[in-house]
Design a protein around this motif. Structure first.
Motif, short mmCIF file in Angstrom:
data_model
loop_
_atom_site.label_atom_id
_atom_site.label_comp_id
_atom_site.label_asym_id
_atom_site.label_seq_id
_atom_site.Cartn_x
_atom_site.Cartn_y
_atom_site.Cartn_z
N LYS A 273 0.83 -1.20 0.00
CA LYS A 273 0.00 0.00 0.00
C LYS A 273 0.86 1.25 0.00
O LYS A 273 2.05 1.20 0.30
N GLU A 274 0.25 2.37 -0.32
CA GLU A 274 0.96 3.63 -0.29
C GLU A 274 1.09 4.12 1.15
O GLU A 274 0.28 3.79 2.02
N ARG A 275 2.09 4.94 1.36
CA ARG A 275 2.27 5.53 2.68
C ARG A 275 1.11 6.48 2.98
O ARG A 275 0.67 7.22 2.09
N GLU A 276 0.66 6.45 4.22
CA GLU A 276 -0.48 7.28 4.60
C GLU A 276 -0.20 8.03 5.89
O GLU A 276 0.60 7.61 6.73
N PHE A 277 -0.89 9.15 6.04
CA PHE A 277 -0.80 9.96 7.23
C PHE A 277 -1.43 9.24 8.42
O PHE A 277 -2.48 8.60 8.28
N VAL A 278 -0.81 9.37 9.58
CA VAL A 278 -1.35 8.79 10.81
C VAL A 278 -1.71 9.90 11.81
O VAL A 278 -2.83 9.97 12.29
N ALA A 279 -0.72 10.73 12.14
CA ALA A 279 -0.95 11.77 13.15
C ALA A 279 0.11 12.85 13.02
O ALA A 279 1.20 12.60 12.50
N GLU B 190 -8.63 9.26 10.50
CA GLU B 190 -9.87 8.72 11.04
C GLU B 190 -9.70 7.29 11.54
O GLU B 190 -10.31 6.89 12.52
N SER B 191 -8.85 6.54 10.87
CA SER B 191 -8.67 5.13 11.20
C SER B 191 -8.01 4.90 12.55
O SER B 191 -8.10 3.80 13.10
N VAL B 192 -7.35 5.94 13.10
CA VAL B 192 -6.66 5.76 14.38
C VAL B 192 -7.21 6.67 15.47
O VAL B 192 -6.80 6.56 16.63
N LYS B 193 -8.12 7.53 15.10
CA LYS B 193 -8.67 8.48 16.07
C LYS B 193 -9.31 7.73 17.24
O LYS B 193 -10.08 6.79 17.04
N GLY B 194 -8.96 8.16 18.44
CA GLY B 194 -9.49 7.51 19.63
C GLY B 194 -8.65 6.36 20.13
O GLY B 194 -8.84 5.88 21.26
N LYS C 99 -2.99 2.21 21.09
CA LYS C 99 -3.76 1.30 21.92
C LYS C 99 -4.77 0.55 21.04
O LYS C 99 -5.06 0.97 19.93
N SER C 100 -5.29 -0.52 21.58
CA SER C 100 -6.30 -1.31 20.86
C SER C 100 -5.86 -1.59 19.43
O SER C 100 -6.62 -1.38 18.48
N LEU C 101 -4.64 -2.05 19.30
CA LEU C 101 -4.09 -2.28 17.97
C LEU C 101 -4.86 -3.35 17.22
O LEU C 101 -5.35 -4.33 17.82
N LYS C 102 -4.95 -3.15 15.91
CA LYS C 102 -5.67 -4.06 15.04
C LYS C 102 -4.70 -4.60 13.99
O LYS C 102 -3.70 -3.96 13.67
#
Length: 124
Positions: free
Chosen positions: A42-48, A61-65, A83-86
């Motif tokens: 996959k392409e690199r994506e923004f996290v935070a 949005e995928s990591v918010k919270g 936290k709550s890693l998937k």
């Protein structure tokens, strides 16, 4: 400017990890720092991202919270508490420094300096 990311590893779904990004820049406190990730195929994506003062943060949005970005300017270090890693969080996580002082952005092309990345693997 050198950035060194660390803290990755193999964990199970639901576990936590804290990544660290240490920068060599003397003017570290003037620049926003972002975390990005690239999953296999996959392409690199923004996290935070966190602004230079630690006052403003943005998250994908995928990591918010679940993820929290913070910084300690006395240590030239930015952290990413996960936290709550998937399993879908599995990726190489890289930190990067904004190219312009006192600007905060989620756009990858605005980041001039990149660390080597640290691998996070989340098993189901």
């Amino acid at each position: 400017v050198q950035l060194q990311a660390s803290g990755g590893g193999l964990v199970q779904a639901g576990d936590s990890l804290r990544l660290s990004c240490v920068a060599s820049r003397r003017t570290f406190s003037r620049y926003s720092i972002g975390w990005f990730r690239q999953a296999p195929g996959k392409e690199r994506e923004f996290v935070a991202v966190i602004d230079w003062a630690g006052a403003i943060t943005y998250y994908a949005e995928s990591v918010k919270g679940r993820f929290t970005i913070s910084r300690d300017n006395t240590k030239n270090t930015v952290y990413l508490q996960m936290k709550s890693l998937k399993p879908e969080d599995t990726a190489v996580y890289s930190c990067a420094s904004e190219s312009v002082e006192r600007r905060v952005s989620i756009i990858q092309s605005n980041y001039a300096y990149w660390g080597q990345g640290t691998l996070v693997t989340v098993s189901s």
